[in-house]
Design a protein around this motif. Structure first.
Motif, PDB file in Angstrom:
ATOM      1  N   LEU A   1     -71.201  87.945  65.391  1.00  0.00           N
ATOM      2  CA  LEU A   1     -70.364  88.260  65.637  1.00  0.00           C
ATOM      3  C   LEU A   1     -70.518  87.249  67.116  1.00  0.00           C
ATOM      4  N   MET A   2     -71.299  86.564  67.904  1.00  0.00           N
ATOM      5  CA  MET A   2     -71.079  86.103  68.948  1.00  0.00           C
ATOM      6  C   MET A   2     -70.745  84.911  68.851  1.00  0.00           C
ATOM      7  N   GLU A   3     -70.618  84.218  67.281  1.00  0.00           N
ATOM      8  CA  GLU A   3     -70.082  82.805  66.620  1.00  0.00           C
ATOM      9  C   GLU A   3     -71.100  81.808  66.865  1.00  0.00           C
ATOM     10  N   LYS A   4     -71.828  82.034  66.935  1.00  0.00           N
ATOM     11  CA  LYS A   4     -73.091  80.803  67.423  1.00  0.00           C
ATOM     12  C   LYS A   4     -73.028  79.886  66.407  1.00  0.00           C
ATOM     13  N   ASN A   5     -73.847  78.647  66.462  1.00  0.00           N
ATOM     14  CA  ASN A   5     -73.498  76.970  66.249  1.00  0.00           C
ATOM     15  C   ASN A   5     -74.565  77.767  64.596  1.00  0.00           C
ATOM     16  N   ILE A   6     -74.203  77.839  63.590  1.00  0.00           N
ATOM     17  CA  ILE A   6     -74.510  77.867  62.248  1.00  0.00           C
ATOM     18  C   ILE A   6     -76.331  76.954  62.651  1.00  0.00           C
ATOM     19  N   HIS A   7     -76.116  75.610  62.389  1.00  0.00           N
ATOM     20  CA  HIS A   7     -76.654  74.429  63.294  1.00  0.00           C
ATOM     21  C   HIS A   7     -77.748  73.934  64.189  1.00  0.00           C
ATOM     22  N   SER A   8     -77.316  74.593  64.981  1.00  0.00           N
ATOM     23  CA  SER A   8     -77.687  74.191  66.741  1.00  0.00           C
ATOM     24  C   SER A   8     -78.641  75.376  66.684  1.00  0.00           C
ATOM     25  N   LYS A   9     -78.109  76.199  66.047  1.00  0.00           N
ATOM     26  CA  LYS A   9     -79.169  77.475  66.661  1.00  0.00           C
ATOM     27  C   LYS A   9     -79.744  78.479  65.133  1.00  0.00           C
ATOM     28  N   GLY A  10     -79.675  77.616  64.427  1.00  0.00           N
ATOM     29  CA  GLY A  10     -80.754  77.937  62.791  1.00  0.00           C
ATOM     30  C   GLY A  10     -81.143  76.678  62.801  1.00  0.00           C
ATOM     31  N   PHE A  11     -82.273  76.939  61.370  1.00  0.00           N
ATOM     32  CA  PHE A  11     -83.233  76.494  60.718  1.00  0.00           C
ATOM     33  C   PHE A  11     -82.719  75.959  59.234  1.00  0.00           C
ATOM     34  N   PHE A  12     -83.629  75.592  58.380  1.00  0.00           N
ATOM     35  CA  PHE A  12     -82.978  74.761  57.200  1.00  0.00           C
ATOM     36  C   PHE A  12     -84.452  75.381  56.146  1.00  0.00           C
TER      37      PHE A  12
END
Length: 231
Positions: free
Chosen positions: A187-198
């Motif tokens: 909902l906040m459209e957070k950046n997938i890669h910079s705010k996530g992990f793999f």
């Protein structure tokens, strides 16, 4: 509670009707729906599409299509975060309750249900905004080179030319198959890669299908995997 959303718009350019094209003997999207179902992680499996034909096929395969995607979100340039955000907002208006959303792409026939289970386990463990599968580059990118306008080799990093490949750092890239994310992250459209992990996956479970040659290769890989599983 978890839900899954499969984004499957019409109008694919490189492979006509890519998201519902027959893979071996059934629509390619059906593999994604089936694997999500078999993972037993999701209360609902939705398909986001602008096409009535894709919607019907998806429903026949066991997915839910409560509404069609607006054409304004079905072009070549709309980020996937906006597509998922819009879908979530509509579900909230329809009084659906859920905590996590898995965006799974339709052309992922080589994935197995166990990969969703393992990824979700890691997603809960590390408590990140998103978790996505990634592949390791098969050869160190520090040894990459390009060609100049005069067709001469230009090394990416000349200092690594004589280093042993086993001494160079590993690098990974997003395999583009699925993204687990918290509802509020979408909902906040957070950046997938910079705010996530793999989550590292096996190279035999991820093929980027962008051409008919890729399609045929993926079908061959699928048949090989089926034979392995039946031995």
């Amino acid at each position: 509670m978890n839900i899954a959303i499969i984004p499957a718009r019409s109008g694919s350019k490189r492979i006509k009707s890519k998201n519902i094209k027959k893979f071996i003997n059934k629509p390619v999207i059906s593999y994604a729906i089936d694997n999500l179902q078999k993972s037993k992680l999701f209360k609902h499996i939705f398909v986001s599409t602008d096409s009535k034909i894709i919607a019907k096929i998806s429903k026949d395969c066991g997915a839910e299509v409560p509404f069609l995607r607006p054409k304004s979100l079905a072009d070549d340039f709309t980020p996937i975060t906006k597509v998922i955000k819009n879908f979530i907002e509509q579900l909230i208006l329809m009084n659906y309750n859920f905590d996590n959303v898995c965006c799974c792409f339709p052309c992922t026939p080589l994935l197995k249900p166990q990969e969703f289970q393992r990824a979700f386990k890691k997603f809960k463990l590390i408590k990140c905004s998103y978790l996505f599968p990634a592949l390791k580059y098969p050869h160190p990118i520090q040894r990459a080179f390009s060609l100049t306008k005069k067709n001469k080799i230009k090394l990416n990093n000349p200092l690594n030319e004589k280093n042993r490949t086993q001494d160079l750092q590993d690098y990974y890239y997003d395999s583009g198959q699925f993204y687990f994310g918290k509802k509020n992250s979408w909902l906040m459209e957070k950046n997938i890669h910079s705010k996530g992990f793999f989550y590292p996956i096996n190279k035999f479970q991820a093929i980027d299908i962008d051409s008919l040659e890729d399609w045929k290769f993926a079908e061959s890989m699928y048949k090989i995997n089926v034979k392995k599983n039946h031995k």
